[in-house]
Enzyme design. Structure first.
Site, PDB file in Angstrom:
ATOM      1  N   GLU A 101       0.840  -1.202   0.000  1.00 47.43           N
ATOM      2  CA  GLU A 101       0.000   0.000   0.000  1.00 47.43           C
ATOM      3  C   GLU A 101       0.871   1.246   0.000  1.00 47.43           C
ATOM      4  O   GLU A 101       1.894   1.289   0.674  1.00 47.43           O
ATOM      5  CB  GLU A 101      -0.891  -0.044   1.251  1.00 47.43           C
ATOM      6  CG  GLU A 101      -1.906   1.072   1.346  1.00 47.43           C
ATOM      7  CD  GLU A 101      -2.841   0.911   2.556  1.00 47.43           C
ATOM      8  OE1 GLU A 101      -3.307  -0.222   2.834  1.00 47.43           O
ATOM      9  OE2 GLU A 101      -3.090   1.917   3.220  1.00 47.43           O
ATOM     10  N   ASP A 103       0.244   5.323   0.547  1.00 47.18           N
ATOM     11  CA  ASP A 103      -0.828   6.177   1.071  1.00 47.18           C
ATOM     12  C   ASP A 103      -0.565   7.663   1.097  1.00 47.18           C
ATOM     13  O   ASP A 103       0.461   8.091   1.635  1.00 47.18           O
ATOM     14  CB  ASP A 103      -0.992   5.897   2.589  1.00 47.18           C
ATOM     15  CG  ASP A 103      -1.721   4.645   2.878  1.00 47.18           C
ATOM     16  OD1 ASP A 103      -2.508   4.228   2.050  1.00 47.18           O
ATOM     17  OD2 ASP A 103      -1.479   4.097   3.977  1.00 47.18           O
ATOM     18  N   GLU A 105      -2.858  10.605   2.983  1.00 43.64           N
ATOM     19  CA  GLU A 105      -4.073  10.877   3.756  1.00 43.64           C
ATOM     20  C   GLU A 105      -4.037  12.331   4.184  1.00 43.64           C
ATOM     21  O   GLU A 105      -3.022  12.812   4.696  1.00 43.64           O
ATOM     22  CB  GLU A 105      -4.157   9.991   5.004  1.00 43.64           C
ATOM     23  CG  GLU A 105      -4.609   8.575   4.698  1.00 43.64           C
ATOM     24  CD  GLU A 105      -4.924   7.791   5.964  1.00 43.64           C
ATOM     25  OE1 GLU A 105      -6.097   7.529   6.224  1.00 43.64           O
ATOM     26  OE2 GLU A 105      -3.974   7.464   6.692  1.00 43.64           O
ATOM     27  N   HIS A 118      -0.499  13.122   5.591  1.00 41.09           N
ATOM     28  CA  HIS A 118       0.061  11.943   6.232  1.00 41.09           C
ATOM     29  C   HIS A 118       0.411  10.945   5.118  1.00 41.09           C
ATOM     30  O   HIS A 118      -0.393  10.739   4.218  1.00 41.09           O
ATOM     31  CB  HIS A 118      -1.038  11.398   7.154  1.00 41.09           C
ATOM     32  CG  HIS A 118      -0.768  10.089   7.797  1.00 41.09           C
ATOM     33  ND1 HIS A 118      -0.347   9.974   9.110  1.00 41.09           N
ATOM     34  CD2 HIS A 118      -0.900   8.827   7.333  1.00 41.09           C
ATOM     35  CE1 HIS A 118      -0.220   8.690   9.409  1.00 41.09           C
ATOM     36  NE2 HIS A 118      -0.540   7.974   8.362  1.00 41.09           N
ATOM     37  N   THR A 119       1.597  10.343   5.161  1.00 44.23           N
ATOM     38  CA  THR A 119       1.961   9.339   4.151  1.00 44.23           C
ATOM     39  C   THR A 119       2.431   8.066   4.847  1.00 44.23           C
ATOM     40  O   THR A 119       2.925   8.109   5.978  1.00 44.23           O
ATOM     41  CB  THR A 119       3.097   9.828   3.221  1.00 44.23           C
ATOM     42  OG1 THR A 119       4.288  10.032   3.991  1.00 44.23           O
ATOM     43  CG2 THR A 119       2.728  11.124   2.514  1.00 44.23           C
ATOM     44  N   ASN A 120       2.245   6.946   4.158  1.00 40.39           N
ATOM     45  CA  ASN A 120       2.730   5.685   4.709  1.00 40.39           C
ATOM     46  C   ASN A 120       2.985   4.720   3.557  1.00 40.39           C
ATOM     47  O   ASN A 120       2.442   4.896   2.451  1.00 40.39           O
ATOM     48  CB  ASN A 120       1.699   5.101   5.683  1.00 40.39           C
ATOM     49  CG  ASN A 120       2.303   4.120   6.686  1.00 40.39           C
ATOM     50  OD1 ASN A 120       3.485   3.795   6.636  1.00 40.39           O
ATOM     51  ND2 ASN A 120       1.478   3.642   7.600  1.00 40.39           N
ATOM     52  N   ARG A 129       5.501   3.192   8.577  1.00 39.04           N
ATOM     53  CA  ARG A 129       6.494   4.035   7.902  1.00 39.04           C
ATOM     54  C   ARG A 129       5.924   5.426   7.670  1.00 39.04           C
ATOM     55  O   ARG A 129       6.021   5.978   6.577  1.00 39.04           O
ATOM     56  CB  ARG A 129       6.889   3.411   6.564  1.00 39.04           C
ATOM     57  CG  ARG A 129       7.556   2.050   6.684  1.00 39.04           C
ATOM     58  CD  ARG A 129       8.193   1.650   5.365  1.00 39.04           C
ATOM     59  NE  ARG A 129       8.932   0.422   5.490  1.00 39.04           N
ATOM     60  CZ  ARG A 129       8.425  -0.795   5.213  1.00 39.04           C
ATOM     61  NH1 ARG A 129       7.190  -0.917   4.769  1.00 39.04           N
ATOM     62  NH2 ARG A 129       9.181  -1.868   5.359  1.00 39.04           N
ATOM     63  N   GLU A 130       5.347   6.006   8.712  1.00 41.13           N
ATOM     64  CA  GLU A 130       4.652   7.271   8.542  1.00 41.13           C
ATOM     65  C   GLU A 130       5.617   8.449   8.397  1.00 41.13           C
ATOM     66  O   GLU A 130       6.615   8.541   9.111  1.00 41.13           O
ATOM     67  CB  GLU A 130       3.755   7.555   9.761  1.00 41.13           C
ATOM     68  CG  GLU A 130       2.647   6.553   9.970  1.00 41.13           C
ATOM     69  CD  GLU A 130       3.055   5.323  10.778  1.00 41.13           C
ATOM     70  OE1 GLU A 130       4.260   5.186  11.099  1.00 41.13           O
ATOM     71  OE2 GLU A 130       2.176   4.496  11.067  1.00 41.13           O
ATOM     72  N   TRP A 195      -9.378   9.902  16.018  1.00 43.99           N
ATOM     73  CA  TRP A 195      -7.903   9.930  16.086  1.00 43.99           C
ATOM     74  C   TRP A 195      -7.221  11.054  15.298  1.00 43.99           C
ATOM     75  O   TRP A 195      -6.132  11.485  15.658  1.00 43.99           O
ATOM     76  CB  TRP A 195      -7.299   8.596  15.639  1.00 43.99           C
ATOM     77  CG  TRP A 195      -7.487   8.280  14.180  1.00 43.99           C
ATOM     78  CD1 TRP A 195      -8.541   7.608  13.637  1.00 43.99           C
ATOM     79  CD2 TRP A 195      -6.630   8.638  13.084  1.00 43.99           C
ATOM     80  NE1 TRP A 195      -8.385   7.530  12.278  1.00 43.99           N
ATOM     81  CE2 TRP A 195      -7.232   8.146  11.913  1.00 43.99           C
ATOM     82  CE3 TRP A 195      -5.408   9.335  12.975  1.00 43.99           C
ATOM     83  CZ2 TRP A 195      -6.665   8.320  10.643  1.00 43.99           C
ATOM     84  CZ3 TRP A 195      -4.849   9.500  11.713  1.00 43.99           C
ATOM     85  CH2 TRP A 195      -5.474   9.000  10.558  1.00 43.99           C
ATOM     86  N   GLY A 199      -5.406  12.902  18.378  1.00 47.08           N
ATOM     87  CA  GLY A 199      -5.934  11.921  19.316  1.00 47.08           C
ATOM     88  C   GLY A 199      -7.395  12.129  19.657  1.00 47.08           C
ATOM     89  O   GLY A 199      -7.882  11.646  20.681  1.00 47.08           O
TER      90      GLY A 199
END
Ligand SMILES: *[C@@H]1O[C@H](CO)[C@@H](O)[C@H](O)[C@H]1NC(C)=O
Length: 286
Positions: A101, A103, A105, A118-120, A129-130, A195, A199
């Site tokens: 995947e 990503d 986001e 946000h990437t992963n 692996r953010e 989240w 959070g």
């Protein structure tokens, strides 16, 4: 060495089997709205796709094609105003329990506060692996281009042509690289106020609903995977397939550094608290 021999073999296979182009535009042809009960819509003769989110549901779409490698551009305009709690995910993913995947986001925020990009990257079902970034513009006032270059040696995330993240093939170090599983493009707009807002401190303001994110100018130079055969775009000139071996030149590397120095707000590769046993191996290569 072994990996470059393997790479050459893959490339020869891809080029030999080439022909069909993944082509540009038209959402009717390339995508299917898969959930949201009418909240996702294609309009303007297939040139525009809109997802929406309200209190009862979000919405999402996926590509009809599966791809094994590609250079994929999409323009997105994100939820404006008070978008805190909303998440627009745009990613490539394969299926199964050992999926790969890639990503993007986009985590919304209160009016005037910055989105987080946000990437992963998941390989064989393992992510962690953010990397997260602020953007150097307001992503809600105009469309901007978000790109994923995925070839056998590199994954490069770019925003308006500026690379923000690179993941190199480090199979020689024993780190799996996505190269055997075809992926579809997916996107969804959903509520993640449990989240996404540091959070869950801030809740989605449903008085602002419905929320909208828009997509246009999808453009893929890619290898389409069908019945076990991969066909790569090659219309007229061989330079159409240059992306298959593309890597960052020195100008692009400077741009990547500029983004990482000025806009990166989280990097798993520097998070010693999270990895007290030692940082993931791929973090040792630049
Ligand atoms: C929202 O804005 C705050 C304040 O500027 C910032 O700390 C935070 O990273 C932003 N993004 C999200 C998703 O909370």
């Amino acid at each position: 060495m072994a990996s470059s021999k393997h790479f050459t073999a893959i490339l020869a296979f891809l080029l030999a089997s080439s022909l069909i182009a993944a082509s540009s535009a038209n959402f009717y042809q390339n995508f299917d709205i898969t959930w949201g009960n009418g909240r996702g819509q294609i309009s303007n003769n297939g040139d525009l796709l809109t997802l929406s989110l309200d209190k009862s549901s979000g919405s999402g779409f996926q590509s009809n094609n599966q791809y094994l490698f590609g250079n994929i551009d999409m323009e997105l305009k994100l939820v404006p105003g008070n978008s805190a709690g909303t998440v627009t995910a745009y990613y490539l993913s394969s299926q199964g329990s050992t999926w790969d995947e890639i990503d993007f986001e986009f985590l919304g925020n209160l009016s005037g506060d910055p989105y987080i990009l946000h990437t992963n990257i998941f390989t064989q079902g393992k992510g962690n692996r953010e990397q997260q970034f602020y953007l150097w513009f307001d992503p809600t006032t105009d469309f901007h281009t978000y790109s994923i270059l995925w070839n056998p040696q590199h994954i490069i995330f770019s925003v308006d042509g500026i690379p923000i993240r690179e993941f190199k093939n480090s199979e020689s170090m024993g780190i799996p690289f996505p190269k055997n599983q075809a992926m579809r493009i997916y996107s969804s707009l959903w509520n993640a106020d449990d989240w996404a807002t540091r959070g869950g401190i801030i809740k989605t303001d449903w008085t602002q609903a419905p929320f909208f994110a828009s997509y246009r100018n999808f453009n893929a130079k890619a290898c389409v995977w069908s019945s076990g055969v991969s066909s790569c775009a090659s219309n007229s000139t061989s330079s159409d397939n240059a992306w298959l071996t593309q890597e960052l030149d020195s100008t692009s590397q400077d741009k990547l550094k500029w983004v990482q120095n000025n806009y990166m707000i989280y990097n798993y590769c520097t998070d010693l608290k999270r990895f007290p046993q030692g940082l993931p191996q791929e973090c040792s290569i630049a």
